[in-house]
Design a protein around this motif. Sequence first.
Motif, short mmCIF file in Angstrom:
data_model
loop_
_atom_site.label_atom_id
_atom_site.label_comp_id
_atom_site.label_asym_id
_atom_site.label_seq_id
_atom_site.Cartn_x
_atom_site.Cartn_y
_atom_site.Cartn_z
N GLY A 98 0.85 -1.21 0.00
CA GLY A 98 0.00 0.00 0.00
C GLY A 98 0.87 1.25 0.00
O GLY A 98 2.06 1.20 0.37
N TYR A 102 5.26 17.27 1.85
CA TYR A 102 4.32 16.18 1.58
C TYR A 102 3.04 16.78 0.99
O TYR A 102 2.45 17.68 1.59
CB TYR A 102 3.99 15.43 2.88
N ARG A 154 -3.64 -4.54 -0.84
CA ARG A 154 -2.56 -3.86 -0.13
C ARG A 154 -1.32 -3.72 -1.01
O ARG A 154 -0.23 -4.16 -0.67
CB ARG A 154 -2.20 -4.59 1.19
N THR A 206 -0.75 3.82 -5.85
CA THR A 206 -1.41 2.69 -5.19
C THR A 206 -2.47 2.06 -6.10
O THR A 206 -3.07 2.73 -6.95
CB THR A 206 -2.08 3.13 -3.87
#
Length: 414
Positions: free
Chosen positions: A87, A160, A240, A230
Amino acid sequence: MKSAATRDLMATLSRPGIISLAGGFPDTRAFGEEAFREISHNVAADSAQALQYGPTAGLEGIKDIIVDVMAAEGMRANQEDVFVTTGAQQGLDLVGKVFLDEGDAVLCEGPTYAGALNAFAAYRPRILHVPMDRAGMMPNVAREALNKARKQGIHVKFIYTVPNFQNPTGVTLAVERRHELLKIAEEYDLVILEDNPYGMLRFEGESLPTIAALEQETAGGTDRVVYLGTFSKIFAPGVRLGWVHAQPGILHKLNIGKQGADLCSSNLTQMMIYSYFKHANWGGYVTRLTTLYKERSDAMLDSLAEFMPKEVHWTHPEGGLFVWATLPSYVDATSMLPRAIARNVAYVPGEGFYAGGSGKNCMRLNFSFVEPGKIRRGIELLSEVIRERMELRSDMERASQLGGSRSAVGNTER
Ligand SMILES: Cc1ncc(COP(=O)(O)O)c(C=O)c1O
Protein backbone atom coordinates in the motif's frame (compact mmCIF):
# COMPACT_ATOMS: atom_id res chain seq x y z
CA MET A 1 1.88 6.67 19.53
CA LYS A 2 -1.63 7.53 20.54
CA SER A 3 -5.04 6.45 19.41
CA ALA A 4 -7.58 9.15 18.72
CA ALA A 5 -10.67 8.98 20.90
CA THR A 6 -12.79 9.29 17.77
CA ARG A 7 -11.31 6.05 16.44
CA ASP A 8 -13.01 4.15 19.24
CA LEU A 9 -16.31 5.79 18.35
CA MET A 10 -15.75 4.78 14.74
CA ALA A 11 -15.84 1.17 15.88
CA THR A 12 -19.58 1.58 16.46
CA LEU A 13 -20.24 2.54 12.87
CA SER A 14 -21.04 -0.94 11.64
CA ARG A 15 -24.23 -0.74 13.75
CA PRO A 16 -27.24 -1.32 11.48
CA GLY A 17 -29.07 1.84 10.52
CA ILE A 18 -26.06 4.17 10.73
CA ILE A 19 -25.31 6.15 7.59
CA SER A 20 -21.56 6.42 7.69
CA LEU A 21 -20.04 9.26 5.72
CA ALA A 22 -16.92 8.62 7.79
CA GLY A 23 -15.06 5.87 5.94
CA GLY A 24 -12.57 6.39 3.15
CA PHE A 25 -13.71 3.33 1.28
CA PRO A 26 -13.77 2.87 -2.47
CA ASP A 27 -16.78 0.81 -3.55
CA THR A 28 -15.30 -2.65 -4.01
CA ARG A 29 -18.84 -4.02 -4.55
CA ALA A 30 -18.50 -2.67 -8.09
CA PHE A 31 -15.76 -5.18 -8.99
CA GLY A 32 -17.89 -8.30 -8.99
CA GLU A 33 -17.46 -11.94 -8.15
CA GLU A 34 -16.98 -13.14 -11.70
CA ALA A 35 -13.98 -10.93 -12.46
CA PHE A 36 -12.48 -11.86 -9.10
CA ARG A 37 -12.96 -15.58 -9.82
CA GLU A 38 -11.25 -15.22 -13.18
CA ILE A 39 -8.10 -13.58 -11.82
CA SER A 40 -7.94 -16.07 -8.94
CA HIS A 41 -8.16 -18.87 -11.51
CA ASN A 42 -5.29 -17.35 -13.53
CA VAL A 43 -3.09 -17.02 -10.46
CA ALA A 44 -3.81 -20.62 -9.45
CA ALA A 45 -1.97 -21.74 -12.58
CA ASP A 46 1.26 -20.58 -10.90
CA SER A 47 0.37 -21.37 -7.30
CA ALA A 48 3.92 -22.21 -6.25
CA GLN A 49 5.14 -18.69 -7.01
CA ALA A 50 2.02 -17.05 -5.62
CA LEU A 51 2.57 -18.81 -2.31
CA GLN A 52 6.30 -18.03 -2.15
CA TYR A 53 8.33 -15.10 -0.73
CA GLY A 54 9.29 -12.60 -3.39
CA PRO A 55 11.91 -9.93 -4.00
CA THR A 56 11.71 -6.94 -1.60
CA ALA A 57 11.37 -4.46 -4.46
CA GLY A 58 8.52 -6.45 -6.05
CA LEU A 59 8.01 -8.90 -8.92
CA GLU A 60 9.22 -7.81 -12.36
CA GLY A 61 5.78 -8.30 -13.95
CA ILE A 62 4.03 -5.94 -11.56
CA LYS A 63 6.67 -3.27 -12.13
CA ASP A 64 5.80 -3.38 -15.85
CA ILE A 65 2.16 -2.87 -14.93
CA ILE A 66 3.11 0.07 -12.71
CA VAL A 67 5.06 1.62 -15.58
CA ASP A 68 1.88 1.32 -17.71
CA VAL A 69 -0.33 2.82 -15.01
CA MET A 70 2.07 5.73 -14.56
CA ALA A 71 2.13 6.24 -18.34
CA ALA A 72 -1.67 6.46 -18.25
CA GLU A 73 -1.19 9.34 -15.80
CA GLY A 74 1.33 11.06 -18.05
CA MET A 75 4.62 9.93 -16.50
CA ARG A 76 7.53 8.17 -18.18
CA ALA A 77 8.53 5.72 -15.48
CA ASN A 78 11.50 3.38 -15.58
CA GLN A 79 11.07 -0.10 -14.26
CA GLU A 80 14.28 0.23 -12.21
CA ASP A 81 12.91 3.36 -10.49
CA VAL A 82 9.82 1.49 -9.26
CA PHE A 83 9.64 -0.08 -5.80
CA VAL A 84 6.59 -2.09 -4.74
CA THR A 85 5.13 -1.43 -1.28
CA THR A 86 2.37 -2.85 0.88
CA GLY A 87 0.00 0.00 0.00
CA ALA A 88 0.99 3.64 -0.35
CA GLN A 89 0.69 3.67 3.45
CA GLN A 90 3.89 1.65 3.67
CA GLY A 91 5.53 4.11 1.27
CA LEU A 92 4.69 6.91 3.72
CA ASP A 93 6.13 4.97 6.62
CA LEU A 94 9.31 4.01 4.76
CA VAL A 95 9.93 7.56 3.53
CA GLY A 96 9.53 8.72 7.14
CA LYS A 97 11.93 6.01 8.29
CA VAL A 98 14.56 6.94 5.71
CA PHE A 99 14.35 10.74 5.83
CA LEU A 100 13.27 11.80 9.31
CA ASP A 101 15.31 12.19 12.45
CA GLU A 102 13.70 13.46 15.62
CA GLY A 103 13.13 17.22 15.39
CA ASP A 104 13.30 17.39 11.58
CA ALA A 105 10.30 18.98 9.93
CA VAL A 106 7.81 18.03 7.24
CA LEU A 107 5.96 20.73 5.37
CA CYS A 108 2.47 19.63 4.42
CA GLU A 109 -1.00 20.83 3.60
CA GLY A 110 -3.24 21.90 6.45
CA PRO A 111 -5.33 19.80 6.75
CA THR A 112 -3.57 16.69 5.47
CA TYR A 113 -4.07 12.91 5.28
CA ALA A 114 -4.29 11.66 8.88
CA GLY A 115 -2.61 8.37 7.96
CA ALA A 116 0.49 10.27 6.84
CA LEU A 117 0.63 12.18 10.12
CA ASN A 118 0.30 8.87 11.88
CA ALA A 119 3.07 7.24 9.83
CA PHE A 120 5.47 10.18 10.28
CA ALA A 121 4.70 10.55 14.01
CA ALA A 122 6.73 7.46 14.87
CA TYR A 123 9.86 9.35 13.71
CA ARG A 124 8.95 12.40 15.81
CA PRO A 125 9.15 15.21 13.26
CA ARG A 126 7.67 18.69 13.59
CA ILE A 127 4.73 19.13 11.25
CA LEU A 128 4.52 22.50 9.53
CA HIS A 129 1.04 22.88 8.08
CA VAL A 130 0.62 25.24 5.14
CA PRO A 131 -2.95 26.51 4.71
CA MET A 132 -4.87 25.75 1.55
CA ASP A 133 -7.35 27.67 -0.53
CA ARG A 134 -9.38 26.42 -3.48
CA ALA A 135 -6.17 25.90 -5.47
CA GLY A 136 -4.45 23.85 -2.79
CA MET A 137 -1.38 24.55 -0.65
CA MET A 138 -0.40 28.23 -0.73
CA PRO A 139 3.20 28.50 -1.99
CA ASN A 140 3.85 31.98 -0.56
CA VAL A 141 2.98 30.71 2.93
CA ALA A 142 5.13 27.63 2.29
CA ARG A 143 8.07 29.94 1.56
CA GLU A 144 7.44 31.93 4.73
CA ALA A 145 7.35 28.74 6.78
CA LEU A 146 10.59 27.53 5.19
CA ASN A 147 12.34 30.85 5.84
CA LYS A 148 11.21 30.80 9.44
CA ALA A 149 12.35 27.20 9.88
CA ARG A 150 15.70 28.06 8.36
CA LYS A 151 16.18 30.96 10.79
CA GLN A 152 15.34 28.69 13.70
CA GLY A 153 17.80 26.06 12.46
CA ILE A 154 15.02 23.53 11.83
CA HIS A 155 15.80 21.03 9.12
CA VAL A 156 12.81 20.61 6.80
CA LYS A 157 13.30 17.31 4.98
CA PHE A 158 10.43 17.16 2.54
CA ILE A 159 7.17 18.66 1.36
CA TYR A 160 4.32 16.18 1.58
CA THR A 161 1.41 16.81 -0.78
CA VAL A 162 -1.68 14.99 -2.01
CA PRO A 163 -2.15 16.99 -5.22
CA ASN A 164 -5.38 15.54 -6.59
CA PHE A 165 -8.74 15.52 -4.76
CA GLN A 166 -6.87 15.61 -1.52
CA ASN A 167 -7.79 13.51 1.45
CA PRO A 168 -9.47 15.08 3.44
CA THR A 169 -10.55 18.21 1.52
CA GLY A 170 -11.14 17.02 -2.06
CA VAL A 171 -9.13 20.05 -3.21
CA THR A 172 -6.77 19.87 -6.21
CA LEU A 173 -3.42 21.66 -6.39
CA ALA A 174 -3.42 24.11 -9.31
CA VAL A 175 -0.87 23.44 -12.05
CA GLU A 176 1.02 26.71 -11.54
CA ARG A 177 1.40 25.79 -7.86
CA ARG A 178 2.81 22.40 -8.84
CA HIS A 179 5.49 24.27 -10.81
CA GLU A 180 5.96 26.58 -7.86
CA LEU A 181 6.47 23.70 -5.43
CA LEU A 182 9.18 22.30 -7.70
CA LYS A 183 10.91 25.68 -7.67
CA ILE A 184 10.67 25.84 -3.90
CA ALA A 185 12.07 22.31 -3.58
CA GLU A 186 15.01 23.39 -5.75
CA GLU A 187 15.59 26.65 -3.83
CA TYR A 188 15.45 25.06 -0.39
CA ASP A 189 16.99 21.73 -1.41
CA LEU A 190 13.99 19.60 -0.50
CA VAL A 191 12.36 16.42 -1.64
CA ILE A 192 8.69 16.49 -2.66
CA LEU A 193 6.69 13.49 -1.50
CA GLU A 194 3.83 13.37 -3.99
CA ASP A 195 1.08 11.03 -2.79
CA ASN A 196 -1.38 10.48 -5.60
CA PRO A 197 -3.95 7.76 -4.85
CA TYR A 198 -6.86 9.65 -6.39
CA GLY A 199 -5.48 11.20 -9.61
CA MET A 200 -7.32 8.75 -11.86
CA LEU A 201 -10.63 9.24 -10.06
CA ARG A 202 -11.41 12.48 -11.87
CA PHE A 203 -15.06 12.90 -12.82
CA GLU A 204 -14.99 16.57 -13.84
CA GLY A 205 -12.57 19.07 -15.33
CA GLU A 206 -9.21 18.62 -17.03
CA SER A 207 -6.50 16.20 -15.88
CA LEU A 208 -3.43 17.97 -14.54
CA PRO A 209 0.16 16.77 -14.84
CA THR A 210 1.59 15.24 -11.68
CA ILE A 211 4.53 17.02 -10.05
CA ALA A 212 6.65 14.01 -11.03
CA ALA A 213 5.62 14.52 -14.68
CA LEU A 214 6.47 18.23 -14.47
CA GLU A 215 9.87 17.42 -13.05
CA GLN A 216 10.51 14.97 -15.89
CA GLU A 217 9.45 17.64 -18.36
CA THR A 218 11.56 20.46 -16.91
CA ALA A 219 14.57 18.64 -15.43
CA GLY A 220 14.57 15.58 -17.70
CA GLY A 221 14.34 13.07 -14.86
CA THR A 222 13.11 12.22 -11.39
CA ASP A 223 15.40 13.79 -8.91
CA ARG A 224 13.50 15.53 -6.15
CA VAL A 225 10.07 13.97 -6.47
CA VAL A 226 9.35 10.78 -4.59
CA TYR A 227 6.06 9.63 -6.09
CA LEU A 228 3.63 7.32 -4.27
CA GLY A 229 1.07 5.35 -6.24
CA THR A 230 -1.41 2.69 -5.19
CA PHE A 231 -3.78 0.09 -6.58
CA SER A 232 -6.19 0.75 -3.69
CA LYS A 233 -8.40 3.24 -5.48
CA ILE A 234 -8.12 2.08 -9.10
CA PHE A 235 -8.47 -1.61 -8.24
CA ALA A 236 -8.99 -2.54 -4.56
CA PRO A 237 -7.46 -1.70 -1.18
CA GLY A 238 -7.74 -5.34 -0.07
CA VAL A 239 -4.72 -6.28 -2.19
CA ARG A 240 -2.56 -3.86 -0.13
CA LEU A 241 -0.35 -2.96 -3.07
CA GLY A 242 1.23 0.36 -3.86
CA TRP A 243 4.54 1.68 -5.10
CA VAL A 244 7.22 4.32 -4.84
CA HIS A 245 8.85 5.86 -7.92
CA ALA A 246 12.07 7.65 -7.06
CA GLN A 247 15.74 7.87 -7.90
CA PRO A 248 17.79 4.68 -7.21
CA GLY A 249 19.68 6.12 -4.19
CA ILE A 250 16.42 6.66 -2.34
CA LEU A 251 14.97 3.30 -3.41
CA HIS A 252 18.06 1.55 -2.08
CA LYS A 253 17.40 2.98 1.40
CA LEU A 254 13.69 2.20 1.17
CA ASN A 255 14.60 -1.37 0.32
CA ILE A 256 16.61 -1.71 3.54
CA GLY A 257 13.70 -0.18 5.47
CA LYS A 258 11.20 -2.56 3.91
CA GLN A 259 13.31 -5.61 4.69
CA GLY A 260 12.92 -4.70 8.35
CA ALA A 261 9.20 -4.09 7.98
CA ASP A 262 7.78 -7.02 6.00
CA LEU A 263 10.52 -8.53 3.77
CA CYS A 264 8.32 -8.24 0.68
CA SER A 265 4.75 -7.48 -0.35
CA SER A 266 2.43 -10.37 -1.14
CA ASN A 267 3.31 -12.33 -4.29
CA LEU A 268 -0.28 -13.54 -4.36
CA THR A 269 -1.80 -10.09 -4.73
CA GLN A 270 0.96 -8.87 -7.04
CA MET A 271 0.10 -11.75 -9.35
CA MET A 272 -3.62 -11.08 -9.10
CA ILE A 273 -3.07 -7.49 -10.12
CA TYR A 274 -0.73 -8.56 -12.89
CA SER A 275 -3.35 -10.92 -14.27
CA TYR A 276 -6.10 -8.29 -14.14
CA PHE A 277 -4.14 -5.34 -15.49
CA LYS A 278 -2.50 -7.42 -18.24
CA HIS A 279 -5.67 -9.02 -19.58
CA ALA A 280 -8.70 -7.01 -18.52
CA ASN A 281 -9.94 -3.54 -19.33
CA TRP A 282 -8.78 -1.87 -16.12
CA GLY A 283 -9.31 1.61 -17.55
CA GLY A 284 -12.96 0.66 -18.14
CA TYR A 285 -13.27 -0.34 -14.49
CA VAL A 286 -11.81 2.99 -13.34
CA THR A 287 -14.35 4.76 -15.58
CA ARG A 288 -17.14 2.72 -13.99
CA LEU A 289 -15.95 3.75 -10.54
CA THR A 290 -15.68 7.44 -11.40
CA THR A 291 -19.17 7.39 -12.94
CA LEU A 292 -20.47 5.93 -9.70
CA TYR A 293 -18.58 8.46 -7.57
CA LYS A 294 -19.73 11.39 -9.70
CA GLU A 295 -23.34 10.41 -9.10
CA ARG A 296 -22.68 10.20 -5.35
CA SER A 297 -20.67 13.42 -5.21
CA ASP A 298 -23.57 15.19 -6.97
CA ALA A 299 -25.99 13.70 -4.44
CA MET A 300 -23.84 14.98 -1.60
CA LEU A 301 -23.33 18.48 -3.02
CA ASP A 302 -27.02 18.83 -3.89
CA SER A 303 -28.16 17.77 -0.45
CA LEU A 304 -25.60 19.99 1.30
CA ALA A 305 -27.06 22.91 -0.67
CA GLU A 306 -30.58 21.81 0.18
CA PHE A 307 -30.22 21.14 3.90
CA MET A 308 -27.25 22.91 5.46
CA PRO A 309 -27.55 26.23 7.32
CA LYS A 310 -26.09 29.09 5.30
CA GLU A 311 -23.21 29.46 7.79
CA VAL A 312 -21.79 26.07 6.69
CA HIS A 313 -19.37 25.94 3.74
CA TRP A 314 -17.95 23.03 1.79
CA THR A 315 -15.55 22.13 -1.02
CA HIS A 316 -16.53 21.05 -4.55
CA PRO A 317 -14.26 18.17 -5.56
CA GLU A 318 -13.67 17.29 -9.21
CA GLY A 319 -12.87 13.69 -8.29
CA GLY A 320 -11.83 11.38 -5.49
CA LEU A 321 -13.88 10.42 -2.46
CA PHE A 322 -14.28 13.41 -0.13
CA VAL A 323 -15.95 16.71 0.63
CA TRP A 324 -14.68 18.93 3.46
CA ALA A 325 -17.23 20.99 5.37
CA THR A 326 -16.48 23.99 7.58
CA LEU A 327 -18.98 24.85 10.30
CA PRO A 328 -19.24 28.11 12.25
CA SER A 329 -16.09 28.50 14.38
CA TYR A 330 -17.93 27.85 17.65
CA VAL A 331 -19.24 24.41 16.60
CA ASP A 332 -16.90 21.65 17.74
CA ALA A 333 -17.29 18.74 15.32
CA THR A 334 -15.40 16.37 17.64
CA SER A 335 -17.72 16.84 20.60
CA MET A 336 -20.74 16.81 18.27
CA LEU A 337 -19.92 13.35 16.88
CA PRO A 338 -21.58 11.23 19.61
CA ARG A 339 -24.80 13.21 19.08
CA ALA A 340 -24.58 12.66 15.31
CA ILE A 341 -24.01 8.94 15.79
CA ALA A 342 -27.01 8.81 18.14
CA ARG A 343 -28.98 10.36 15.26
CA ASN A 344 -27.56 7.64 12.93
CA VAL A 345 -25.08 9.62 10.88
CA ALA A 346 -21.28 9.69 11.11
CA TYR A 347 -18.41 11.76 9.72
CA VAL A 348 -14.74 12.25 10.56
CA PRO A 349 -14.05 15.35 12.70
CA GLY A 350 -11.49 17.70 11.15
CA GLU A 351 -9.12 17.75 14.10
CA GLY A 352 -7.41 14.49 13.18
CA PHE A 353 -6.14 15.96 9.93
CA TYR A 354 -3.95 18.50 11.71
CA ALA A 355 -0.95 17.86 13.91
CA GLY A 356 -1.67 20.73 16.29
CA GLY A 357 -5.37 20.78 17.18
CA SER A 358 -6.80 23.00 14.42
CA GLY A 359 -9.80 22.03 12.33
CA LYS A 360 -12.17 21.51 15.26
CA ASN A 361 -15.06 23.13 13.39
CA CYS A 362 -14.49 21.03 10.25
CA MET A 363 -15.47 17.57 9.08
CA ARG A 364 -14.63 15.14 6.29
CA LEU A 365 -17.56 13.61 4.43
CA ASN A 366 -17.13 10.56 2.23
CA PHE A 367 -19.41 10.00 -0.75
CA SER A 368 -17.88 6.98 -2.51
CA PHE A 369 -19.35 4.19 -0.44
CA VAL A 370 -22.95 5.14 0.23
CA GLU A 371 -25.86 5.11 -2.25
CA PRO A 372 -27.25 8.53 -3.24
CA GLY A 373 -30.55 8.11 -1.33
CA LYS A 374 -28.68 7.37 1.89
CA ILE A 375 -26.25 10.23 1.29
CA ARG A 376 -29.21 12.59 1.05
CA ARG A 377 -30.76 11.27 4.25
CA GLY A 378 -27.36 11.35 6.00
CA ILE A 379 -26.80 15.01 5.09
CA GLU A 380 -30.33 15.87 6.18
CA LEU A 381 -29.73 14.25 9.60
CA LEU A 382 -26.34 15.93 9.90
CA SER A 383 -27.76 19.35 9.12
CA GLU A 384 -30.33 18.84 11.91
CA VAL A 385 -27.57 18.02 14.39
CA ILE A 386 -25.60 21.11 13.31
CA ARG A 387 -28.66 23.35 13.57
CA GLU A 388 -29.29 22.00 17.06
CA ARG A 389 -25.75 23.07 18.06
CA MET A 390 -26.14 26.45 16.49
CA GLU A 391 -29.48 27.02 18.23
CA LEU A 392 -27.99 25.92 21.54
CA ARG A 393 -25.34 28.58 21.11
CA SER A 394 -27.94 31.27 20.30
CA ASP A 395 -29.97 30.23 23.37
CA MET A 396 -26.87 30.45 25.56
CA GLU A 397 -25.98 33.86 24.17
CA ARG A 398 -29.50 35.10 24.79
CA ALA A 399 -29.45 33.71 28.34
CA SER A 400 -26.12 35.34 29.12
CA GLN A 401 -27.33 38.68 27.74
CA LEU A 402 -30.42 38.37 29.84
CA GLY A 403 -28.35 37.41 32.89
CA GLY A 404 -26.02 40.35 32.19
CA SER A 405 -28.86 42.91 32.01
CA ARG A 406 -30.53 41.44 35.13
CA SER A 407 -27.37 41.80 37.15
CA ALA A 408 -26.94 45.33 35.78
CA VAL A 409 -30.44 46.09 37.07
CA GLY A 410 -29.49 44.43 40.35
CA ASN A 411 -26.46 46.68 40.66
CA THR A 412 -28.40 49.86 40.23
CA GLU A 413 -30.97 48.70 42.76
CA ARG A 414 -28.24 48.13 45.27
C1 LIG B 1 -3.71 10.38 0.66
C2 LIG B 1 -3.59 8.93 0.97
N1 LIG B 1 -2.39 8.36 0.94
C3 LIG B 1 -2.23 7.06 1.22
C4 LIG B 1 -3.30 6.27 1.52
C5 LIG B 1 -3.06 4.81 1.84
O1 LIG B 1 -3.43 4.04 0.76
P1 LIG B 1 -3.08 2.52 0.58
O2 LIG B 1 -4.35 1.78 0.64
O3 LIG B 1 -2.43 2.44 -0.76
O4 LIG B 1 -2.13 2.12 1.66
C6 LIG B 1 -4.59 6.81 1.55
C7 LIG B 1 -5.73 5.98 1.89
O5 LIG B 1 -6.85 6.38 1.99
C8 LIG B 1 -4.72 8.18 1.26
O6 LIG B 1 -5.91 8.79 1.27
